[in-house]
Design a protein around this motif. Structure first.
Motif, PDB file in Angstrom:
ATOM      1  N   THR A  56       2.024  -2.594   0.965  1.00 52.32           N
ATOM      2  CA  THR A  56       1.521  -3.726  -0.161  1.00 52.32           C
ATOM      3  C   THR A  56      -0.106  -4.045   0.239  1.00 52.32           C
ATOM      4  N   ILE A  57      -0.534  -4.731  -0.762  1.00 57.81           N
ATOM      5  CA  ILE A  57      -1.792  -5.462  -0.354  1.00 57.81           C
ATOM      6  C   ILE A  57      -1.994  -6.207   0.716  1.00 57.81           C
ATOM      7  N   ALA A  58      -0.983  -7.002   1.187  1.00 56.93           N
ATOM      8  CA  ALA A  58      -1.079  -7.878   2.569  1.00 56.93           C
ATOM      9  C   ALA A  58      -0.979  -6.899   3.656  1.00 56.93           C
ATOM     10  N   ASP A  91       6.545 -11.136   4.626  1.00 55.89           N
ATOM     11  CA  ASP A  91       7.619 -11.687   3.819  1.00 55.89           C
ATOM     12  C   ASP A  91       6.824 -12.206   2.432  1.00 55.89           C
ATOM     13  N   GLY A  92       7.403 -11.329   1.409  1.00 53.49           N
ATOM     14  CA  GLY A  92       6.577 -11.800   0.063  1.00 53.49           C
ATOM     15  C   GLY A  92       7.817 -12.030  -0.768  1.00 53.49           C
ATOM     16  N   PRO A  93       7.580 -12.241  -2.176  1.00 51.52           N
ATOM     17  CA  PRO A  93       8.761 -12.649  -3.148  1.00 51.52           C
ATOM     18  C   PRO A  93       9.852 -12.091  -2.816  1.00 51.52           C
ATOM     19  N   PRO A  94      10.014 -10.721  -2.586  1.00 52.42           N
ATOM     20  CA  PRO A  94      11.272 -10.165  -2.432  1.00 52.42           C
ATOM     21  C   PRO A  94      12.282 -10.697  -1.232  1.00 52.42           C
ATOM     22  N   ASN A 131       2.935 -13.361   2.982  1.00 54.51           N
ATOM     23  CA  ASN A 131       1.911 -12.440   2.430  1.00 54.51           C
ATOM     24  C   ASN A 131       0.880 -13.327   2.383  1.00 54.51           C
ATOM     25  N   GLU A 132       0.834 -14.600   1.771  1.00 51.01           N
ATOM     26  CA  GLU A 132      -0.109 -15.654   1.706  1.00 51.01           C
ATOM     27  C   GLU A 132      -0.955 -15.846   2.936  1.00 51.01           C
TER      28      GLU A 132
END
Length: 129
Positions: free
Chosen positions: A21-23, A66-69, A98-99
């Motif tokens: 992922t980008i993160a 941890d992202g949206p999923p 991730n943010e």
């Protein structure tokens, strides 16, 4: 049903390394080549029945992004079972959004955990920034 053979986990880990992922790509750019405090990190590492996003084996530290999923209740329960397994097998787990990675705060969080004395009561276990 997921195939949990070591060979299948290795194949899955290779695929995850190719499809970051980008993160994950941002964090890996800073961690690779002992880029953070001289510590060696590995990415998408099979450990027991799971694959950790990042691991510093010498410090027994796992970093999970941890992202949206990860926001739904079912996924949080699965994540907790993973974390419990890692903890019961002597690993510390640092979960970062991730943010925080994209915003640049994650490196400070990781540095703080790595710099904490091992006798620090906040050191073992599940770590949140």
């Amino acid at each position: 049903m997921r195939d949990d053979t070591p060979r299948e986990r290795l194949r899955q880990a290779r695929t995850l390394r190719q499809e970051m992922t980008i993160a994950e790509a941002i964090l890996w750019k800073h961690l690779r080549g002992r880029g953070l405090l001289g510590m060696k990190f590995r990415r998408q590492v099979p450990i027991g029945p799971y694959i950790a996003d990042f691991a510093c084996v010498s410090e027994r530290l796992i970093i999970e992004l941890d992202g949206p999923p990860h926001e739904n209740a079912e996924r949080r329960e699965r994540d907790q079972r993973r974390d419990d397994w890692f903890l019961s097998n002597g690993w510390r787990v640092l979960r970062l959004s991730n943010e925080r990675v994209i915003g640049g705060a994650a490196l400070d969080d990781i540095s703080r955990v790595l710099s904490a004395p091992s006798s620090d009561p906040a050191s073992p276990g599940h770590l949140l920034p």
